[in-house]
Design a protein around this motif. Structure first.
Motif, mmCIF file in Angstrom:
data_model
loop_
_atom_site.group_PDB
_atom_site.id
_atom_site.type_symbol
_atom_site.label_atom_id
_atom_site.label_comp_id
_atom_site.label_asym_id
_atom_site.label_seq_id
_atom_site.Cartn_x
_atom_site.Cartn_y
_atom_site.Cartn_z
ATOM 1 N N ILE A 87 -3.173 -11.573 3.783
ATOM 2 C CA ILE A 87 -1.840 -11.013 4.027
ATOM 3 C C ILE A 87 -1.955 -9.891 5.045
ATOM 4 O O ILE A 87 -2.663 -8.897 4.834
ATOM 5 C CB ILE A 87 -1.213 -10.499 2.712
ATOM 6 C CG1 ILE A 87 -1.147 -11.653 1.695
ATOM 7 C CG2 ILE A 87 0.174 -9.923 2.965
ATOM 8 C CD1 ILE A 87 -0.716 -11.226 0.314
ATOM 9 N N LEU A 88 -1.277 -10.081 6.151
ATOM 10 C CA LEU A 88 -1.251 -9.100 7.236
ATOM 11 C C LEU A 88 0.145 -8.494 7.286
ATOM 12 O O LEU A 88 1.124 -9.185 7.584
ATOM 13 C CB LEU A 88 -1.598 -9.784 8.559
ATOM 14 C CG LEU A 88 -1.378 -8.983 9.848
ATOM 15 C CD1 LEU A 88 -2.264 -7.747 9.866
ATOM 16 C CD2 LEU A 88 -1.656 -9.856 11.066
ATOM 17 N N VAL A 89 0.242 -7.208 7.002
ATOM 18 C CA VAL A 89 1.522 -6.495 6.989
ATOM 19 C C VAL A 89 1.705 -5.789 8.325
ATOM 20 O O VAL A 89 0.824 -5.044 8.772
ATOM 21 C CB VAL A 89 1.573 -5.478 5.836
ATOM 22 C CG1 VAL A 89 2.876 -4.666 5.893
ATOM 23 C CG2 VAL A 89 1.438 -6.197 4.490
ATOM 24 N N TYR A 90 2.843 -6.018 8.957
ATOM 25 C CA TYR A 90 3.145 -5.331 10.212
ATOM 26 C C TYR A 90 4.638 -5.481 10.507
ATOM 27 O O TYR A 90 5.282 -6.449 10.091
ATOM 28 C CB TYR A 90 2.330 -5.923 11.385
ATOM 29 C CG TYR A 90 2.711 -7.337 11.730
ATOM 30 C CD1 TYR A 90 2.179 -8.407 11.013
ATOM 31 C CD2 TYR A 90 3.626 -7.619 12.748
ATOM 32 C CE1 TYR A 90 2.536 -9.705 11.303
ATOM 33 C CE2 TYR A 90 3.981 -8.930 13.046
ATOM 34 C CZ TYR A 90 3.432 -9.961 12.312
ATOM 35 O OH TYR A 90 3.784 -11.248 12.599
ATOM 36 N N GLY A 91 5.203 -4.500 11.180
ATOM 37 C CA GLY A 91 6.583 -4.566 11.654
ATOM 38 C C GLY A 91 7.610 -4.815 10.564
ATOM 39 O O GLY A 91 8.635 -5.455 10.809
ATOM 40 N N GLY A 92 7.363 -4.340 9.358
ATOM 41 C CA GLY A 92 8.325 -4.511 8.267
ATOM 42 C C GLY A 92 8.235 -5.856 7.575
ATOM 43 O O GLY A 92 8.925 -6.099 6.578
ATOM 44 N N THR A 98 9.122 -6.293 1.358
ATOM 45 C CA THR A 98 9.426 -6.132 -0.065
ATOM 46 C C THR A 98 9.400 -7.473 -0.802
ATOM 47 O O THR A 98 9.326 -7.502 -2.033
ATOM 48 C CB THR A 98 10.798 -5.465 -0.257
ATOM 49 O OG1 THR A 98 11.810 -6.291 0.345
ATOM 50 C CG2 THR A 98 10.821 -4.085 0.390
ATOM 51 N N ALA A 99 9.437 -8.572 -0.068
ATOM 52 C CA ALA A 99 9.369 -9.888 -0.697
ATOM 53 C C ALA A 99 7.967 -10.218 -1.191
ATOM 54 O O ALA A 99 7.786 -11.214 -1.907
ATOM 55 C CB ALA A 99 9.839 -10.959 0.284
ATOM 56 N N LEU A 100 6.984 -9.378 -0.837
ATOM 57 C CA LEU A 100 5.618 -9.641 -1.275
ATOM 58 C C LEU A 100 5.496 -9.610 -2.797
ATOM 59 O O LEU A 100 4.724 -10.375 -3.377
ATOM 60 C CB LEU A 100 4.657 -8.630 -0.653
ATOM 61 C CG LEU A 100 4.198 -8.917 0.782
ATOM 62 C CD1 LEU A 100 3.377 -7.759 1.314
ATOM 63 C CD2 LEU A 100 3.396 -10.212 0.839
ATOM 64 N N LEU A 116 -5.320 0.040 -4.889
ATOM 65 C CA LEU A 116 -4.557 -1.184 -5.074
ATOM 66 C C LEU A 116 -3.135 -1.054 -4.532
ATOM 67 O O LEU A 116 -2.596 -1.989 -3.929
ATOM 68 C CB LEU A 116 -4.522 -1.556 -6.560
ATOM 69 C CG LEU A 116 -3.825 -2.871 -6.907
ATOM 70 C CD1 LEU A 116 -4.515 -4.046 -6.232
ATOM 71 C CD2 LEU A 116 -3.778 -3.073 -8.422
ATOM 72 N N ALA A 117 -2.518 0.129 -4.743
ATOM 73 C CA ALA A 117 -1.130 0.311 -4.309
ATOM 74 C C ALA A 117 -1.024 0.657 -2.827
ATOM 75 O O ALA A 117 0.072 0.604 -2.267
ATOM 76 C CB ALA A 117 -0.464 1.405 -5.147
ATOM 77 N N ARG A 118 -2.144 0.994 -2.187
ATOM 78 C CA ARG A 118 -2.109 1.367 -0.772
ATOM 79 C C ARG A 118 -2.421 0.131 0.065
ATOM 80 O O ARG A 118 -3.564 -0.184 0.369
ATOM 81 C CB ARG A 118 -3.107 2.497 -0.485
ATOM 82 C CG ARG A 118 -2.772 3.792 -1.190
ATOM 83 C CD ARG A 118 -3.460 4.973 -0.514
ATOM 84 N NE ARG A 118 -4.919 4.896 -0.594
ATOM 85 C CZ ARG A 118 -5.642 5.401 -1.586
ATOM 86 N NH1 ARG A 118 -5.055 6.004 -2.608
ATOM 87 N NH2 ARG A 118 -6.964 5.311 -1.574
ATOM 88 N N TRP A 119 -1.381 -0.585 0.434
ATOM 89 C CA TRP A 119 -1.541 -1.825 1.182
ATOM 90 C C TRP A 119 -1.873 -1.519 2.633
ATOM 91 O O TRP A 119 -1.217 -0.691 3.269
ATOM 92 C CB TRP A 119 -0.249 -2.630 1.114
ATOM 93 C CG TRP A 119 -0.471 -4.101 1.274
ATOM 94 C CD1 TRP A 119 -0.699 -4.776 2.427
ATOM 95 C CD2 TRP A 119 -0.500 -5.065 0.234
ATOM 96 N NE1 TRP A 119 -0.868 -6.115 2.188
ATOM 97 C CE2 TRP A 119 -0.743 -6.327 0.840
ATOM 98 C CE3 TRP A 119 -0.333 -5.015 -1.148
ATOM 99 C CZ2 TRP A 119 -0.826 -7.510 0.116
ATOM 100 C CZ3 TRP A 119 -0.416 -6.185 -1.866
ATOM 101 C CH2 TRP A 119 -0.662 -7.414 -1.243
#
Length: 243
Positions: free
Chosen positions: A187-192, A140-142, A223-226
């Protein structure tokens, strides 16, 4: 008895001679008038810049532009600076892991834990790419991170989704393209959480990275689907090959 005829002809001879001289003079004047004037002398041409001067101007442009893209923690660093100048500006730099003779790498860990990886050309030894690798523990800090980036660098010029492959996890890249140099975040999103790699490099290098990773522009619908990585395909922080 002498004849008086020559005395009578003398004035006429003088008159004819005068008329012929006048005609010759008029003809000469007419001929000179009909001859076009000579062209003006050519203006001296400005000397063309030498190749070395053009190269210096290009390097100065790259240096100035890349300095503007550098994060605040790396003020004074710019592409094209010599390795000696880089080490003088960043005394904590050490030879990096995976450094090779044909692709020297130098590293530094910043106070907040982010890792700087500087790639140097072998000959001459000048800086050609900078990466700053960090991690956000909460995804969420993104939002706050992106707002800070936009406040610092302006609106991005591109959003890209790079699909999952056998050797890479799915990544979203954001680019700020300049005249010669680009700023890119991967930006790689994983594990929260998220791994964030900031890259400052030449436009051609960034374009090549996007092509190699098969990235496609993000549409308003996506755009909203990261993209979220289910399985990591490599190290958790290095999401862009530094080569």
């Amino acid at each position: 008895m002498r004849s008086s005829r020559p005395a009578v002809l003398r004035p006429w001879t003088f008159l004819v001679t005068a008329l012929l001289a006048i005609a010759l003079l008029v003809g000469l004047i007419s001929w000179r008038a009909s001859v076009p004037p000579p062209p003006p002398p050519p203006r001296p041409r400005a000397a063309a810049p030498s190749p070395s001067a053009g190269a210096r101007a290009a390097l100065q442009g790259i240096a100035a532009e890349s300095a503007r893209w550098m994060p605040d923690e790396l003020r004074g660093v710019y592409l094209g600076m010599s390795l000696d100048a880089l080490r003088a500006a960043r005394p904590a730099m050490r030879e990096g892991r995976g450094s090779r003779a044909d692709a020297p790498l130098w590293e530094e860990v910043l106070d907040q834990g982010a890792r700087v990886v500087a790639q140097v050309a072998p000959r001459p030894q000048v800086l050609v790419k900078v990466q700053v690798l960090s991690r956000l523990d909460d995804v969420t800090a993104l939002r706050g991170h992106f707002e800070a980036m936009r406040a610092r660098y302006g609106d991005p010029t591109g959003f890209w989704d790079c699909p999952e492959r056998a050797d890479a996890s799915p990544v979203r890249r954001i680019t700020w393209r300049g005249e010669r140099v680009s700023l890119m975040e991967a930006i790689l999103v994983y594990g929260g959480g998220a791994s964030v790699t900031l890259v400052v490099s030449a436009n051609e290098d960034v374009a090549r990275a996007l092509g190699t990773s098969e990235c496609t522009p993000v549409t308003p619908e996506t755009l909203a689907r990261w993209p979220v990585a289910r399985v990591l395909r490599g190290e958790q922080v290095e999401v862009m090959d530094v080569r």
